[in-house]
Design an enzyme around this catalytic site. Structure first.
Site, PDB file in Angstrom:
ATOM      1  N   GLU A  95      24.376  42.140  28.632  1.00  0.00           N
ATOM      2  CA  GLU A  95      24.001  43.119  27.590  1.00  0.00           C
ATOM      3  C   GLU A  95      23.407  42.410  26.379  1.00  0.00           C
ATOM      4  O   GLU A  95      23.780  41.277  26.075  1.00  0.00           O
ATOM      5  CB  GLU A  95      25.257  43.828  27.081  1.00  0.00           C
ATOM      6  CG  GLU A  95      25.905  44.730  28.064  1.00  0.00           C
ATOM      7  CD  GLU A  95      27.189  45.314  27.478  1.00  0.00           C
ATOM      8  OE1 GLU A  95      27.946  45.884  28.268  1.00  0.00           O
ATOM      9  OE2 GLU A  95      27.433  45.183  26.272  1.00  0.00           O
ATOM     10  N   CYS A 340      31.358  45.175  23.013  1.00  0.00           N
ATOM     11  CA  CYS A 340      30.497  44.387  23.882  1.00  0.00           C
ATOM     12  C   CYS A 340      31.140  44.231  25.254  1.00  0.00           C
ATOM     13  O   CYS A 340      32.324  44.045  25.401  1.00  0.00           O
ATOM     14  CB  CYS A 340      30.192  43.065  23.191  1.00  0.00           C
ATOM     15  SG  CYS A 340      30.731  41.621  23.993  1.00  0.00           S
TER      16      CYS A 340
END
Ligand code: SF4
Length: 350
Positions: A95, A340
Site C-alpha cells: 500500500e 496501514c
C-alpha cells in the site's frame, strides 16, 4: 531455470555505466537511461526516444519491469487522501498513501511486503514478512503517484507496510536515488524514515549522515509497557534505543521525531506523560526532538481504543509544560481503510 532480470531502476549511475558499456554501448547512454528512469520516470523502455532501437530491445528483454501494477485506489471524500494498492511482479501486494497538506503533498510508501516486527497495534504484521522491496519498487510508488495526480510530491515518508531498516541496503539505495540531482531530486530534508527501534541499524544509518528525519516508534516511555506493544523492545531496551537516537542526532544534527500512539487505558495516563517527559529530559547535549501523538487507529481483530479528545489534549499539555515540542497527528483518510496494512489485508482475504 528462469533467468533473473536486471533491476535497472535500482542502479546508481556508476553501475548503469558499467552495465551499458558491458553491452558494447558508449557510456553516455547510462546518463540518458538514468534521466528517463528517474527524471522523466517512464514506465516502458519504448518511451526512451533518444536510444537506438536495438538497445531498447535489449533492455526490454533483459531488464525487470519498470512499474508496479496499480490494483486499486481509494479516495477519501473527507480530505482527498488517496490510498493505493499495488501488486508486485511476484503477486505480493503493498500500500501507499498520498496525503494532501496545506504545505504540499506527502507520499507514504511501503518498504516491505508484510513485516516481521510483530507490533501489536499493526495490521501489516499479521501475516508476517514476505520480502523486502527493491529500491525500484520503493521509488515507483512515489513516481506513479506523482505522475497520476500530476502534482508535485513535496515530501516522502517511509512509514507504510514494513520496517525500512530491516531492509537496510535497499532503503539506503532508495534514498540515494530519490534525492539524486539528476533524478526527482527530492531534498533529503523532505524524507522521513520510521523505525520501531532497530538499534544497530539506527547507528549504521547515522554513519551515512543523510539529512533525512528519523522517526522512532516509541509508544511507551516505560520498558515494560513498550515491550508489550513492540516485541523488538526485548532485544533493544529503551536505554539502548535512546543512546542510538542521541548518536543519530550527534552525527546528523537532525532533530529526532518520537511517534507515540495513544491507546485508551494503556499509555494515555498522566503518569505515562510524566514518564515520557522524564525520558526526553534525560537526553544530553541539547539534543533536539519532537513528539508526534497519534490517537491509535482501530485495527480489525485488535482491541485498541482511541482515547477521548480531552485526554489527548491533556497529554499534549503535560509534555508542553515540560518544554517538549509536540504535535497531534491529524488523521488522514479515516473514511477509507485507515490503519496501514488494512487495505492489503482486505484484498488478501478476499
Ligand atoms: S508498525 Fe511498522 S515495524 Fe511494526 S509491525 Fe507494523 S509495519 Fe512492522
Amino acid at each position: 531455470m528462469k533467468e533473473e532480470k536486471y533491476d535497472i531502476k535500482s542502479r546508481n549511475p556508476a553501475e548503469l555505466t558499467e552495465f551499458v558499456t558491458g553491452l558494447g554501448e558508449k557510456s553516455f547512454r547510462a546518463k540518458q537511461i538514468f534521466d528517463w528512469l528517474h527524471a522523466k520516470q517512464v514506465s516502458d523502455f519504448e518511451e526512451m526516444k533518444n536510444l537506438p532501437k536495438n538497445l531498447i530491445q535489449t533492455l526490454s528483454r533483459t531488464c525487470a519491469p519498470l512499474s508496479l501494477k496499480q490494483e486499486t485506489v481509494q479516495i477519501s471524500e473527507q480530505d482527498g487522501t488517496r490510498k493505493y494498492l499495488f501488486m508486485l511482479p511476484d503477486g505480493n501486494r503493498i500500500e501507499s498513501v498520498l496525503m494532501r497538506y496545506r504545505h504540499g503533498n506527502a507520499v507514504c510508501i511501503s518498504s516491505q511486503a508484510g513485516c516481521r516486527m510483530g507490533c501489536r497495534f499493526c495490521a501489516s504484521t499479521q501475516e508476517g514478512l514476505a520480502r523486502g522491496l527493491t529500491p525500484s519498487e520503493m521509488l515507483d510508488q512515489v513516481y506513479q503517484i506523482g505522475k497520476e495526480t500530476g502534482e508535485r510530491v513535496s515530501s516522502v515518508v517511509v512509514m507504510g507496510i514494513g520496517e525500512p531498516l530491516d531492509n537496510f541496503d535497499s532503503f539506503v539505495r532508495f534514498t540515494e536515488l530519490l534525492t539524486h540531482e539528476d533524478g526527482l531530486h527530492l531534498s533529503q530534508r523532505n524524507l522521513t524514515v520510521s523505525t520501531c527501534g532497530l538499534v544497530p541499524e539506527i547507528r549504521k544509518l547515522a554513519e551515512y549522515r543523510f539529512s533525512l528525519t528519523l522517526a522512532v516508534s516509541l509508544h511507551a516511555a516505560v520498558q515494560e509497557k513498550r515491550r508489550q506493544l513492540i516485541p523488538v523492545a526485548d532485544r533493544y531496551p529503551l536505554p539502548e534505543l535512546m543512546e542510538a537516537c542521541q548518536y543519530y542526532f550527534e552525527q546528523t544534527g537532525r532533530r529526532v521525531t518520537f511517534e507515540y500512539s495513544l491507546i485508551a487505558g494503556f499509555n494515555d495516563a498522566e503518569a505515562d506523560a510524566d514518564a515520557l517527559a522524564g525520558l526526553l529530559r534525560g537526553l544530553r547535549g541539547g539534543m533536539r526532538c519532537h513528539v508526534n501523538l497519534i490517537p491509535v487507529n482501530p485495527v480489525r481483530g485488535r482491541a485498541f481504543r482511541q482515547p477521548h479528545r480531552a485526554v489527548v489534549a491533556a497529554f499534549k499539555n503535560k509534555l508542553e509544560k515540560n518544554g517538549i515540542n509536540v504535535t497531534i497527528r491529524r488523521e488522514m483518510g479515516r473514511d477509507i481503510d485507515g490503519a496501514c496494512g488494512q487495505l492489503r489485508r482486505r484484498y488478501a482475504q478476499a
